[in-house]
Scaffold this active site. Sequence first.
Site, PDB file in Angstrom:
ATOM      1  N   HIS A 416       0.860  -1.275   0.185  1.00 23.41           N
ATOM      2  CA  HIS A 416      -0.055   0.007   0.062  1.00 23.41           C
ATOM      3  C   HIS A 416       0.918   1.333   0.059  1.00 23.41           C
ATOM      4  CE1 HIS A 416      -3.754   2.194   1.434  1.00 23.41           C
ATOM      5  NE2 HIS A 416      -2.832   3.087   1.721  1.00 23.41           N
ATOM      6  N   GLU A 417       1.838   1.400   0.966  1.00 22.67           N
ATOM      7  CA  GLU A 417       2.552   2.528   1.198  1.00 22.67           C
ATOM      8  C   GLU A 417       3.652   2.802  -0.135  1.00 22.67           C
ATOM      9  OE1 GLU A 417       1.622   4.969   2.893  1.00 22.67           O
ATOM     10  OE2 GLU A 417       0.455   3.772   4.199  1.00 22.67           O
ATOM     11  N   HIS A 420       1.957   4.676  -2.789  1.00 24.16           N
ATOM     12  CA  HIS A 420       1.911   5.875  -2.592  1.00 24.16           C
ATOM     13  C   HIS A 420       3.321   6.383  -3.053  1.00 24.16           C
ATOM     14  CE1 HIS A 420      -1.630   6.467  -0.632  1.00 24.16           C
ATOM     15  NE2 HIS A 420      -1.473   5.966   0.567  1.00 24.16           N
TER      16      HIS A 420
END
Length: 630
Positions: A416-417, A420
């Site tokens: 997920h990160e 980003h």
Amino acid sequence: MRNQIGRSKLRVSLVVAALAALTLSGIAQERDRAKISDKYKWNLSDLYPNDAAWRAAKDKVAAEIPQLGAFKGKLAGSPATLGDALTKMSALSKELSRLYAYAHMLADQDTRDSHHEGMKQEMIQLFATSSAAGSYIEPEILRFPKGTIEKFLAAESRLKVYEFYLKDIERRAAHTLSEAEEKLLADAGPLAGSPSNTYGIIANADLPYPTVTLSDGKSVKIDQAAYNNLRALPNRADREKVMSAFFNALAGFGRTFGTTMNGEVQKVAFLSKTRKYPSALEWSLDAANIPTSVYARLVDGVNRNLPVFHRYLKLRKRMMGVDELHYYDIYAPLVPSVALTYTPEEAQKHVLAAVAPLGADYQAVLQRAYDERWIDFFPNEGKRSGAYSQGGAYDVHPYMLLNYNGKYDDVSTLAHELGHTMQSYFSNKTQPYATASYPTFVAEVASTFNEALLVDYMLKQVKDTPTRLSLLGNYLEGIKATVFRQTQFAEFELRMHEMGEKGLPITGDALAKLYLDITKKYYGHDQKLLIVDDYIANEWSFIPHFYRDFYVFQYATSFTAAEALSAKVLSGDQDAIKRYITFLSSGGSKYPVDLLKDAGVDMTTDEPLNLTIRRMNQVMDEMEKLLAQK
């Protein structure tokens, strides 16, 4: 992801970290940071060699801020003058963002460190000073004679990178105030962050969290970070004890949290009224030109599909074998016999393999993040809870904060990160600084997209029924946490701000009642699908996202957008892959709804949510077949 404080795309901005959904990570126990190997800690020296170098850079930027005033009253004089002013503002913003990133991450690695917290506060004040110094720019541009901007753009090549910004100023003309009023709002910037800052210190550092004794005789302290891990304990009595103790502890500070939340609501009400918006929601969404119908469509659509969510609750009840499902059961493992655990190295390997459909260049940057210590992996005493990616250092590289515990959820958080991080990396690499900062509305697409690739990859690796059920169940947990739970939060937040606009009291008790009523609706309490115990009323005060106004709905919209986009990429559609990489590289060069349309999904329709619900039903169909085989 980067989120700009202020109403413009270019205005000197406070670049802050993107927060992952609270359901994604947690701290298993307190740790001594000094004993953690350096390879698992971020290397902030890529930003500044030490605090002294940071301070020297800060002092240099602070000395340059008054130079912004040299252009006051002269912007309409020539295209070159406007170019000089915007170039200076952009350069200051870039350096301020890098300075803030360093102070912010140091403060977060130990929230008890008052020195680094002070450095972060210095930066907040310096942002406000810079914003006030340039507050005349937008009002002055709005006084240009009609057609001036088009003439200037044609005459001065340096203005090309600011074209989107300049035209957005014209779009927001009705909500831009006079020069004096804009300066006053800019000067009030540090005050605006007080509710959130106060909440953060109380919740992360000062609140006396309870300690309970578990069924194995161990005593555990349930602080805000540890709760994320402890609420998933396999023993049901332990889960109930943990959850009731934690939320009752928060209830003891309900009056305080009610006061900080009221401060946030009143701040938003003041700003929306000052800028002549009819509601807080319209003020919040207009910065990115997002129609309020997108917000309403999400809440209405999720409410319409609550029967599908209730089907998931019935499946969970069946798999857990309980007579009565309670709220403290919703984080328990669906397949307790499968203990999926991963070292950081294993997690890195799986995520790297999962993103292979996006190409070797994408994978190579991920490998750099691992090798060059962009990531702070493990929890330590005083470290901020949750996870985020910090992309504010335009000329360096993004960073990531995790609280890694070795579970599949933590592997998913890493993916997920990194989503980003990759969006920040590609946007910073491709776009000029003026358009590199991507809108919040699209920020969670890249992160959720990576999670979709991860679960697809993992499902292809396993064939045994228990593990497959566990992974499919984890996918459903993602939909629960990101689509239904975040929309539940979004509905609560909307009703809370509506209460403020109507002059109703915003107290801890009032918010607890509102939250409990909405939670019972979502989880089918009255139909006895899941019992929402009364202490759950205090869960609202556990959610820091409510201090980032109308932020959480974008987790849900981003999830549905990512589902639509990842399905095309996983099908092998080469054009879809190219469009997606272009999307990651587009920063804030267009409005977010347009960026997603270019990528291949229209968020003004029901299609993304409908696709997600269809996929959710397909997964439950497969799980029920596997259960029947067992």
